[in-house]
Design a protein around this motif. Structure first.
Motif, PDB file in Angstrom:
ATOM      1  N   ILE A   1       0.861  -1.090  -0.025  1.00 41.57           N
ATOM      2  CA  ILE A   1       0.099   0.133   0.019  1.00 41.57           C
ATOM      3  C   ILE A   1       0.964   1.357   0.013  1.00 41.57           C
ATOM      4  CG2 ILE A   1      -1.648   1.256   1.332  1.00 41.57           C
ATOM      5  CD1 ILE A   1      -2.838  -1.327   2.312  1.00 41.57           C
ATOM      6  N   GLY A   2       0.734   2.068  -0.788  1.00 37.86           N
ATOM      7  CA  GLY A   2       1.312   3.462  -0.830  1.00 37.86           C
ATOM      8  C   GLY A   2       2.334   3.536  -1.960  1.00 37.86           C
ATOM      9  N   SER A   3       2.454   2.375  -2.690  1.00 37.74           N
ATOM     10  CA  SER A   3       3.515   2.202  -3.745  1.00 37.74           C
ATOM     11  C   SER A   3       3.274   3.117  -4.819  1.00 37.74           C
ATOM     12  CB  SER A   3       3.435   0.768  -4.274  1.00 37.74           C
ATOM     13  OG  SER A   3       3.837  -0.195  -3.399  1.00 37.74           O
ATOM     14  N   ASN A   4       4.519   3.919  -5.140  1.00 40.60           N
ATOM     15  CA  ASN A   4       4.292   4.628  -6.521  1.00 40.60           C
ATOM     16  C   ASN A   4       4.577   3.835  -7.883  1.00 40.60           C
ATOM     17  OD1 ASN A   4       7.229   4.592  -6.329  1.00 40.60           O
ATOM     18  ND2 ASN A   4       7.038   6.671  -5.178  1.00 40.60           N
ATOM     19  N   ALA A   5       4.803   4.458  -8.734  1.00 40.76           N
ATOM     20  CA  ALA A   5       5.080   3.771 -10.046  1.00 40.76           C
ATOM     21  C   ALA A   5       6.254   3.285 -10.137  1.00 40.76           C
ATOM     22  CB  ALA A   5       4.901   4.793 -11.307  1.00 40.76           C
TER      23      ALA A   5
ATOM     24  N   ASP B   1       8.177   2.282  -7.550  1.00 38.46           N
ATOM     25  CA  ASP B   1       7.899   1.158  -6.464  1.00 38.46           C
ATOM     26  C   ASP B   1       7.574   0.065  -6.824  1.00 38.46           C
ATOM     27  OD1 ASP B   1       9.163   2.810  -4.526  1.00 38.46           O
ATOM     28  OD2 ASP B   1       7.149   3.312  -4.053  1.00 38.46           O
ATOM     29  N   ILE B   2       6.444   0.037  -7.746  1.00 33.67           N
ATOM     30  CA  ILE B   2       5.783  -1.040  -8.581  1.00 33.67           C
ATOM     31  C   ILE B   2       6.753  -1.709  -9.686  1.00 33.67           C
ATOM     32  CG2 ILE B   2       3.685  -1.844  -9.990  1.00 33.67           C
ATOM     33  CD1 ILE B   2       2.375   0.366  -8.736  1.00 33.67           C
ATOM     34  N   GLY B   3       7.357  -0.817 -10.364  1.00 34.53           N
ATOM     35  CA  GLY B   3       8.411  -1.348 -11.290  1.00 34.53           C
ATOM     36  C   GLY B   3       9.475  -2.211 -10.696  1.00 34.53           C
ATOM     37  N   ARG B   4      10.086  -1.700  -9.739  1.00 34.50           N
ATOM     38  CA  ARG B   4      10.858  -2.364  -9.015  1.00 34.50           C
ATOM     39  C   ARG B   4      10.661  -3.626  -8.313  1.00 34.50           C
ATOM     40  NH1 ARG B   4      12.150   1.274  -6.079  1.00 34.50           N
ATOM     41  NH2 ARG B   4      11.068   0.959  -4.238  1.00 34.50           N
ATOM     42  N   VAL B   5       9.235  -3.797  -8.036  1.00 37.34           N
ATOM     43  CA  VAL B   5       8.830  -5.106  -7.276  1.00 37.34           C
ATOM     44  C   VAL B   5       8.652  -6.008  -8.340  1.00 37.34           C
ATOM     45  CG1 VAL B   5       6.818  -6.060  -6.155  1.00 37.34           C
ATOM     46  CG2 VAL B   5       7.866  -3.867  -5.196  1.00 37.34           C
ATOM     47  N   LEU B   6       8.002  -5.506  -9.380  1.00 37.90           N
ATOM     48  CA  LEU B   6       7.821  -6.548 -10.673  1.00 37.90           C
ATOM     49  C   LEU B   6       9.172  -6.964 -11.009  1.00 37.90           C
ATOM     50  CD1 LEU B   6       5.041  -4.692 -12.452  1.00 37.90           C
ATOM     51  CD2 LEU B   6       4.835  -6.813 -10.805  1.00 37.90           C
ATOM     52  N   GLU B   7      10.115  -6.348 -11.362  1.00 34.54           N
ATOM     53  CA  GLU B   7      11.533  -6.540 -11.917  1.00 34.54           C
ATOM     54  C   GLU B   7      12.191  -7.720 -10.850  1.00 34.54           C
ATOM     55  OE1 GLU B   7      15.947  -4.962 -13.166  1.00 34.54           O
ATOM     56  OE2 GLU B   7      14.270  -3.534 -12.645  1.00 34.54           O
TER      57      GLU B   7
ATOM     58  N   ILE C   1       8.747  -8.488 -15.106  1.00 28.99           N
ATOM     59  CA  ILE C   1       9.194  -7.690 -16.017  1.00 28.99           C
ATOM     60  C   ILE C   1      10.702  -7.631 -16.131  1.00 28.99           C
ATOM     61  CG2 ILE C   1       7.098  -6.145 -16.137  1.00 28.99           C
ATOM     62  CD1 ILE C   1       8.838  -4.259 -14.544  1.00 28.99           C
ATOM     63  N   LYS C   2      11.434  -7.241 -17.284  1.00 26.31           N
ATOM     64  CA  LYS C   2      12.619  -7.129 -17.543  1.00 26.31           C
ATOM     65  C   LYS C   2      13.239  -5.787 -16.774  1.00 26.31           C
ATOM     66  CE  LYS C   2      12.534  -9.629 -22.095  1.00 26.31           C
ATOM     67  NZ  LYS C   2      12.679  -9.571 -23.358  1.00 26.31           N
TER      68      LYS C   2
ATOM     69  N   VAL D   1      12.138   1.102 -17.213  1.00 21.28           N
ATOM     70  CA  VAL D   1      11.394   1.172 -18.398  1.00 21.28           C
ATOM     71  C   VAL D   1       9.953   1.101 -18.365  1.00 21.28           C
ATOM     72  CG1 VAL D   1      10.939   0.207 -20.840  1.00 21.28           C
ATOM     73  CG2 VAL D   1      13.418   0.558 -19.784  1.00 21.28           C
ATOM     74  N   PHE D   2       9.406   0.205 -17.161  1.00 20.85           N
ATOM     75  CA  PHE D   2       8.118   0.090 -17.169  1.00 20.85           C
ATOM     76  C   PHE D   2       7.538   1.323 -16.299  1.00 20.85           C
ATOM     77  CE2 PHE D   2       4.916  -0.941 -13.616  1.00 20.85           C
ATOM     78  CZ  PHE D   2       3.783  -1.403 -14.388  1.00 20.85           C
ATOM     79  N   HIS D   3       8.213   1.866 -15.262  1.00 20.38           N
ATOM     80  CA  HIS D   3       7.955   2.983 -14.787  1.00 20.38           C
ATOM     81  C   HIS D   3       7.615   4.236 -15.689  1.00 20.38           C
ATOM     82  CE1 HIS D   3       9.601   6.840 -12.299  1.00 20.38           C
ATOM     83  NE2 HIS D   3       8.263   6.739 -12.400  1.00 20.38           N
ATOM     84  N   TYR D   4       8.714   4.410 -16.769  1.00 29.26           N
ATOM     85  CA  TYR D   4       8.567   5.606 -17.514  1.00 29.26           C
ATOM     86  C   TYR D   4       7.384   5.535 -18.844  1.00 29.26           C
ATOM     87  CZ  TYR D   4      12.292   7.905 -15.575  1.00 29.26           C
ATOM     88  OH  TYR D   4      13.062   8.894 -14.968  1.00 29.26           O
TER      89      TYR D   4
END
Length: 377
Positions: A69-73, A75-81, A86-87, A91-94
């Protein structure tokens, strides 16, 4: 002597030989540069395209991923990687910023490395947040720093004095400058009343742990401002002004405009005045200078000696005068084009625009009584 109508050429001189060699070198150099740029461009395109493709389109694996909860874009990209979904998290963030994707939900997701970027985004939008926050607060657009700090003190476990001390701690401010691109040494200008005025984004904030620190609260708010700088990075780079100056103008627009349609128009007037080397002369800066919200400014107020008083001093005030919302930031990044140099806000919210001071004075005299009556009520 001519042959078949053409002049017979003699041997080239040394100077002509050198010129020919120079032209050849220039052409070869240009060809190398063009080729290098093309290779870099193609390479960058291929890299980004590859980063957006599934990690393994043939994978049958399912990974349970938790988005806090409270994750920004970012943070989400980092968790997925980190979970191999994701690779590349950056890149996901932008990618989602460029496509203005919003509405991501916290929670647990069963995701697969075989999913493409659009499938992942759709999954993240369909999650459900069931946990109630321990505490939350809302900062309305256009709120002064002083009021923001009081709201945080009222709605969180932290004391007012404790919050103020942290936000005035020079070492902490320098750490923020180091950590966030949106925060620069502009905030350390000795004429600025509060270094983080305008940078604490106006929004609703929820926190799900009781022991959230002051730093975590403040940095959550700064991250929201940072996201807007990233979103408008192209406009900021193309502008002759810094983000600090643009944020300052956005805060003025926020305090001046009531209707959305007026924000880009007012922003356009402010830019026109700057280009004409005129003083901004906007009342909200006077109210901020004297430290009091006012319906209308007096002649005494207009003469108040403060670098924030745009009736006395030209150019920009030292910094923002409030926390602007998204529409005001957008208005400054994409102002309306016009020849207007003046505007007058009536009490009913109507804003009247003029190109000459004489027209502006007529409007002032016609409607000034509305504000006098409001102050007397």
């Amino acid at each position: 002597m001519t042959m078949f109508g053409r002049t017979k050429q003699g041997p080239m001189t040394e100077k002509e030989k050198q010129a020919k060699i120079v032209r050849r070198i220039v052409l070869i150099t240009l060809a190398v540069i063009v080729t290098a740029v093309a290779i870099i461009g193609i390479g960058g395109y291929l890299y980004i395209s590859s980063a957006l493709e599934p990690v393994d389109e043939d994978s049958d694996e399912t990974v349970t991923v938790e988005i806090p909860i409270g994750s920004n874009a970012e943070d989400i990209g980092r968790v997925l990687e980190e979970n191999g979904i994701i690779k590349n998290g950056t890149v996901f963030h932008y990618y989602i910023r460029y496509n203005n994707e919003r509405g991501f939900q916290a929670g647990e997701y069963d995701l697969s490395p075989s999913m493409n970027i659009e499938e992942i985004i759709q999954e993240l939008k369909e999650g459900m947040v069931v946990e109630e926050p321990e505490f939350s607060f809302t900062i309305p657009e256009g709120t002064w720093y002083e009021d923001i700090v009081h709201t945080i003190a009222e709605e969180t476990p932290h004391e007012l004095e404790e919050i103020e001390a942290k936000l005035e701690d020079e070492s902490y401010l320098n750490q923020l400058i180091e950590d966030y691109d949106v925060i620069t040494e502009d905030i350390l200008n000795e004429e600025i009343r509060y270094p983080l005025e305008g940078y604490l984004f106006a929004s609703t904030y929820e926190f799900h742990e009781e022991d959230v620190t002051i730093e975590e609260i403040i940095e959550r708010m700064i991250e929201r401002t940072q996201e807007h700088m990233v979103e408008f990075s192209e406009q900021v780079q193309e502008s002759e002004y810094t983000f600090h100056q643009l944020l300052t103008l956005a805060s003025i627009v926020e305090r001046e405009a009531r209707a959305q349609e007026d924000r880009p128009k007012i922003a356009g007037v402010l830019f026109n005045r700057l280009e004409e080397d005129m003083r901004l002369e906007v009342d909200p800066t006077v109210s901020y200078a004297v430290g009091e919200h006012k319906y209308m400014t007096s002649m005494e107020d207009l003469d108040y000696d403060s670098p924030y008083n745009t009736y006395r001093y030209g150019g920009f005030p030292p910094g923002p005068i409030a926390s602007p919302g998204t529409p005001s930031i957008e208005a400054v990044m994409e102002p309306a084009s016009s020849g207007h140099l003046f505007f007058y806000a009536r009490r009913n919210g109507e804003v009247i625009y003029n190109e000459t001071y004489e027209q502006h004075r007529e409007i002032q005299e016609k409607y000034r009584s509305e504000w006098i009556e409001a102050e007397e009520e």
